[in-house]
Design an enzyme around this catalytic site. Structure first.
Site, mmCIF file in Angstrom:
data_model
loop_
_atom_site.group_PDB
_atom_site.id
_atom_site.type_symbol
_atom_site.label_atom_id
_atom_site.label_comp_id
_atom_site.label_asym_id
_atom_site.label_seq_id
_atom_site.Cartn_x
_atom_site.Cartn_y
_atom_site.Cartn_z
ATOM 1 C CB THR A 184 -6.519 3.694 17.030
ATOM 2 O OG1 THR A 184 -5.485 2.781 16.621
ATOM 3 C CG2 THR A 184 -6.805 3.506 18.504
ATOM 4 N N GLY A 185 -7.604 2.815 13.805
ATOM 5 C CA GLY A 185 -7.329 3.081 12.395
ATOM 6 C C GLY A 185 -8.484 3.768 11.697
ATOM 7 C CB VAL A 193 -11.458 0.530 8.489
ATOM 8 C CG1 VAL A 193 -12.651 -0.421 8.571
ATOM 9 C CG2 VAL A 193 -11.118 0.806 7.028
ATOM 10 C CB SER A 253 -3.221 2.727 20.021
ATOM 11 O OG SER A 253 -2.724 3.226 18.798
ATOM 12 C CB CYS A 270 -12.685 -0.904 0.065
ATOM 13 S SG CYS A 270 -11.044 -0.473 -0.551
ATOM 14 N NE ARG A 317 -5.056 4.606 -4.463
ATOM 15 C CZ ARG A 317 -5.501 3.673 -3.635
ATOM 16 N NH1 ARG A 317 -6.692 3.798 -3.059
ATOM 17 N NH2 ARG A 317 -4.793 2.587 -3.395
ATOM 18 C CG HIS A 321 -13.068 2.910 -3.689
ATOM 19 N ND1 HIS A 321 -12.199 3.907 -3.338
ATOM 20 C CD2 HIS A 321 -12.564 1.757 -3.151
ATOM 21 C CE1 HIS A 321 -11.214 3.386 -2.627
ATOM 22 N NE2 HIS A 321 -11.414 2.091 -2.494
#
Length: 352
Positions: free
Chosen positions: A15-16, A18, A44, A133, A251, A258
């Site tokens: 459910t995140g 990613v 969840s 990432c 950031r 990115h």
């Protein structure tokens, strides 16, 4: 001979941010899986998510969730992975883990299928690690250039999207943009901070109308954890344990994708034409490089795509062994979910 049964796959952290992208990718790629089981935190459990055109109910993370599972993709916080990945592996499940908990373990291969696919075969702990990432946003292109020229030094600056900090990062940027919209900011010190107040979310400073030269948590000598990941993971993936690497992670107010500037020095003299040919023909890489026509990768172009995009290819000033590149990669796709899915496919192929 009877047909080989298709392996059962568990997606832990379904459910995140990613996990959501991973379910999309599993529905888009060749269907090699039998059951796909969705696992998440108890809060969840009971939700239903779409996978391969079907609604699948989420089950709570537990030891029993791995019964009958052949391979599990984990995308959970480091502390959760440290607890539960060994549990799954002990039950005979091959785990592909997207956290930072096992990346530098010498008994856990750190794999990018376009660069070091052979490493996936040796996994003493039954675990394969997925790189960070930021590393993944550049390493496919760098791996191709290293194979041709021999990398000997790397200097990188990253411009990291807020989704690298999960849903909280995205929600923080959206709230901040709403707070600063229509105001006259950027003319005096502190005006952006005053507009957003204390609402900086997971970031130390406002990200709307700003860039923050920090990502991660503090490490020795002023470095951040994100910067150390890029150094250590690049060395491990490329098999260059003493590679000099200098990194500054920044950031930026981008939701997803990115970007990095890369200064790479090689053992041999390089040519721009040769480098461009290598990049253009490397699997998983797109060369988009015609500055005179305004063609170079940006997050707005790259978001939602799978490859690493490379532009601004040029030889370094006064150094015939060095190249300068600008690289973009969707941090939720190749930067996380896609690479994990590719690793899982390599493992599944061993059954044939």
């Amino acid at each position: 001979m009877p047909p080989i049964s298709r392996p059962t796959l568990a997606v832990v952290g379904a459910t995140g941010a990613v996990g959501t992208v991973l379910l999309q990718i599993l529905s888009q790629r060749a269907d090699i899986w039998g059951e796909i089981r969705l696992v998440a935190s108890p809060r969840s459990a009971g939700r239903k998510l779409a996978v391969r055109g079907e609604q699948v109910e989420v089950t709570a993370l537990s030891e029993e969730a791995f019964d009958g599972v052949d391979l599990a993709l984990f995308d959970v916080p480091d502390e959760v992975a440290a607890q539960w990945v060994p549990v799954a592996a002990a039950r005979g499940v091959v785990v592909v883990d997207n956290s930072g908990a096992f990346r530098m373990d010498p008994d856990v291969p750190l794999v990018v299928p376009e660069v070091n696919p052979h490493a996936v075969r040796v996994r003493p702990r039954g675990i394969v690690a997925n790189p960070n990432c930021t590393t993944l946003s550049m390493i496919v292109a760098l791996g191709a250039l290293h194979a041709a020229y021999g990398l000997r030094e790397l200097v990188v600056s990253s411009y990291q999207a807020v989704s690298g900090a999960g849903r909280a990062g995205v929600e923080t940027l959206r709230r901040q943009i709403a707070l600063v919209a229509g105001t006259e900011l950027g003319t005096s010190p502190g005006d952006v901070r005053r507009a957003v107040g204390e609402d900086t979310g997971p970031f130390p400073e406002p990200v709307a109308l700003n860039v923050v030269p920090w990502a991660g948590t503090p490490r020795e000598d002023g470095w951040s954890s994100e910067e150390m990941k890029v150094r250590d993971e690049s060395r491990k993936i490329l098999g260059l344990p003493k590679l000099p690497v200098a990194v500054t992670c920044v950031r930026v107010p981008v939701v997803t994708t990115h970007s990095l500037t890369v200064h790479a020095r090689f053992e041999d003299t390089v040519t721009v034409d040769g480098a461009r040919e290598i990049i253009a023909t490397a699997p998983g890489v797109v060369l988009f490089d015609n500055p005179e026509a305004g063609e170079y990768p940006t997050p707005a172009d790259v978001v939602g795509t799978d490859p690493t995009w490379v532009g601004r290819v040029r030889r370094a000033l006064d150094d015939p062994t060095a190249l300068e590149l600008f690289v973009c990669g969707d941090n939720l796709r190749k930067g996380a979910a896609l690479n994990a899915a590719q690793i899982a496919e390599l493992v599944a192929a061993e059954r044939n």
